[in-house]
Design an enzyme around this catalytic site. Structure first.
Site, short mmCIF file in Angstrom:
data_model
loop_
_atom_site.label_atom_id
_atom_site.label_comp_id
_atom_site.label_asym_id
_atom_site.label_seq_id
_atom_site.Cartn_x
_atom_site.Cartn_y
_atom_site.Cartn_z
N HIS A 265 48.05 -68.08 18.30
CA HIS A 265 47.34 -68.03 19.59
C HIS A 265 46.11 -67.16 19.49
CE1 HIS A 265 48.53 -64.05 21.39
NE2 HIS A 265 49.65 -64.20 20.71
N ASP A 277 47.61 -58.67 18.14
CA ASP A 277 48.24 -59.71 18.96
C ASP A 277 47.19 -60.47 19.76
OD1 ASP A 277 50.02 -61.25 20.39
OD2 ASP A 277 50.57 -59.66 21.78
N GLU A 309 48.74 -68.44 25.46
CA GLU A 309 50.08 -68.06 24.98
C GLU A 309 50.64 -66.93 25.81
OE1 GLU A 309 53.06 -65.79 22.49
OE2 GLU A 309 51.20 -65.11 23.45
N GLU A 310 49.78 -65.98 26.17
CA GLU A 310 50.24 -64.82 26.90
C GLU A 310 50.66 -65.15 28.33
OE1 GLU A 310 50.92 -62.28 25.41
OE2 GLU A 310 49.55 -61.90 23.76
N ASP A 338 52.11 -65.02 14.47
CA ASP A 338 51.82 -64.21 15.66
C ASP A 338 52.12 -62.76 15.33
OD1 ASP A 338 51.42 -63.22 18.18
OD2 ASP A 338 52.79 -64.58 19.19
N HIS A 436 50.10 -54.96 23.50
CA HIS A 436 49.61 -55.28 24.84
C HIS A 436 48.90 -54.10 25.49
CE1 HIS A 436 52.23 -59.11 25.69
NE2 HIS A 436 51.48 -59.21 24.61
#
Length: 508
Positions: A265, A277, A309-310, A338, A436
């Site tokens: 992603h 990420d 994706e998130e 990923d 994140h």
């Protein structure tokens, strides 16, 4: 990169073993390229190229007001353009498709939580509503808050403190809101960082924030002991519809009835640039795709950089849902990458044979897992099976019965003592301490796993790009994973045909 002495020792030794001056054979034209060879392709993957890509993605994010690459944002649209332009520069090796997708997305957010004047590390939930409160007592919720009777009447006008687990976040905060709670705080049910996730879409529920398990249990114990613990919170998010694209590059070499499909992603969360990420997986694929353009393959090779994706694997799910069953059956194997450069890393291979987590994939998932295991073993590198739970973009492919495998280096899970002994790093800490978060930039990348995983991707491409010997044929009965979500009826679409020298590129 975070400096861990033992990990750096492994890095230096590993890079010395894997470095080679071998280069692919020269070619006079696309249709006269030599058949892909494993060692030259693997040796052509270099850390400097992976890092150049990662730096480019960071620069793209930081050039925008929100400094991220979330789906639909300027940062993600420029990421899509970056992948497209880089692939176009290779000439006519790939047919490039941009598949548009629109969904609700959080473009920016902030979160603050304190109790009795002490600030706590907190996180927000995707599609959580805005809310501010000051000096409002916390009230414990029983039994994870999954049933209305778990919520005490005393929660009215107060903030519900709820443990994660068993049911959805939506169910928990719906129950709390129905009893009059002004907000909810959910703490983790494992030592895996701060509780966070998605509420699945825009809603009218009470505001919600997340805490670590340790912080949540400590606050809950004080409340249980009869203390009045007052909390203050400020959670804000800007949510709107965003449109961006999957980037899909299909080689014009190879048998279109036997496809090797690789994906990663390309989007980030709103809180940061998303360079581990998942800039790491995205750059691993791009670097291999560039190197492969010097070679011919017997199998058709397809690369995808998924969007959204998130927001719930939505870009990959959209591709699967809009593909015909016949075209999906042509995919012999889907490989997903990923987070392949986590700073407190371990070397993980999706547990497709179920030997560690007892969840098996469609036939072939186990064979691909062993291919990676054997390759790392030949480099004297220890690997572990990682949970094959469909958490990333391979999930929709599993639902469609496509064999899947992939690599990762850990996200918000916690590193074990055994893993620390093998790889260095810090036991008891998350694999990515900046997961994140705004700190997920180029300095967050661990260099050794970034390069070794890039080379492992190249090995899989060289192996299955050349031959499917020993790999099970795709059969209608191969689907062994029950769907985790509703799959909509798929639209029809024409299969791609091999036609060396034809260039079909869509404008962004």
């Amino acid at each position: 990169m975070k400096g861990f002495n033992s990990a750096m020792a492994i890095t230096a030794a590993g890079l010395l073993v894997m470095t080679s001056s071998a280069e692919p054979l020269p070619r006079s034209s696309k249709c006269e390229s030599p058949l892909v060879q494993d060692k030259p392709l693997v040796d052509s993957i270099h850390l400097k190229d992976l890092l150049k890509c990662a730096q480019d993605l960071e620069d793209i994010a930081y050039a925008t007001p929100y400094r991220n690459r979330v789906h639909g944002s300027e940062g993600h649209k420029n990421s899509v353009k970056y992948f497209k332009d880089t692939l176009e520069a290779l000439g006519d090796y790939y047919t490039i498709e941009l598949q548009e997708y629109t969904t609700e997305v959080t473009f920016g957010s902030s979160r603050v939580f304190s109790a009795d004047g002490i600030d706590f590390a907190t996180d927000s939930f995707e599609y959580g509503n805005n809310g501010t409160w000051t000096d409002v007592p916390l009230v414990n919720v029983a039994n994870l808050g999954c049933n209305p009777e778990d919520i005490p009447d005393s929660v009215a006008g107060n903030v519900a403190l709820i443990a994660r687990g068993s049911c959805t976040f939506v169910q928990k905060i719906t129950n709390a809101g129905a009893k009059g709670a002004v907000a909810a705080i959910i703490y983790n049910n494992a030592e895996a960082g701060i509780a966070a996730g998605t509420l699945g879409g825009v809603n009218d529920l009470i505001p919600v924030g997340g805490l670590t398990r340790a912080d949540g249990l400590a606050l809950a114990a004080r409340v249980e002991a009869g203390e009045t613990v007052t909390s203050s919170g400020d959670y804000w998010a800007y949510v709107d519809f965003g449109t961006s694209h999957n980037v899909i590059a299909t080689s014009k070499y190879g048998d279109p009835n036997n496809v090797l499909f690789l994906g990663a992603h390309s989007d980030s969360v709103d809180k940061g640039p998303g360079i581990n990420d998942n800039g790491s997986g995205s750059c691993g694929l791009l670097t291999v795709a560039k190197a492969l353009s010097k070679w011919r393959t017997n199998s058709q090779v397809k690369f995808a950089w998924w969007t959204a994706e998130e927001e719930g694997l939505l870009g990959a799910e959209h591709f699967v849902e809009t593909s015909t069953a016949a075209d999906l059956a042509k995919i012999r194997l889907y490989l997903n990458f990923d987070m392949i450069a986590s700073p407190n890393y371990y070397l993980g291979i999706y547990d497709g044979d179920g030997s560690r987590y007892n969840i098996t994939g469609p036939p072939g998932s186990d064979v691909a897992e062993k291919l990676f295991e054997d390759w790392f073993d030949a480099k004297n590198l220890t690997t572990f099976g990682s949970e094959f739970n469909g958490r990333s973009d391979y999930g929709p492919f599993l639902d469609a019965g496509v064999p899947c495998s992939g690599l990762d280096t850990g996200a918000d899970g916690v590193k074990t003592e055994e893993e620390m002994t093998i790889y260095g790093g810090i036991a008891g800490e998350p694999y990515d301490q900046n997961y994140h978060d705004a700190g997920d930039n180029v300095s967050n990348l661990a260099l050794f796993p970034f390069e070794v995983n890039g080379k492992a991707i190249a090995h899989a491409v060289a192996t299955y790009g050349k031959s499917w010997e020993g790999f099970p044929a795709r059969l209608a009965s191969n689907s062994t994973i029950p769907a985790r979500r509703h799959v909509h009826a798929r639209e029809s679409g024409a299969s791609k045909r091999h036609n060396c020298g034809v260039n079909e590129v869509l404008d962004y």
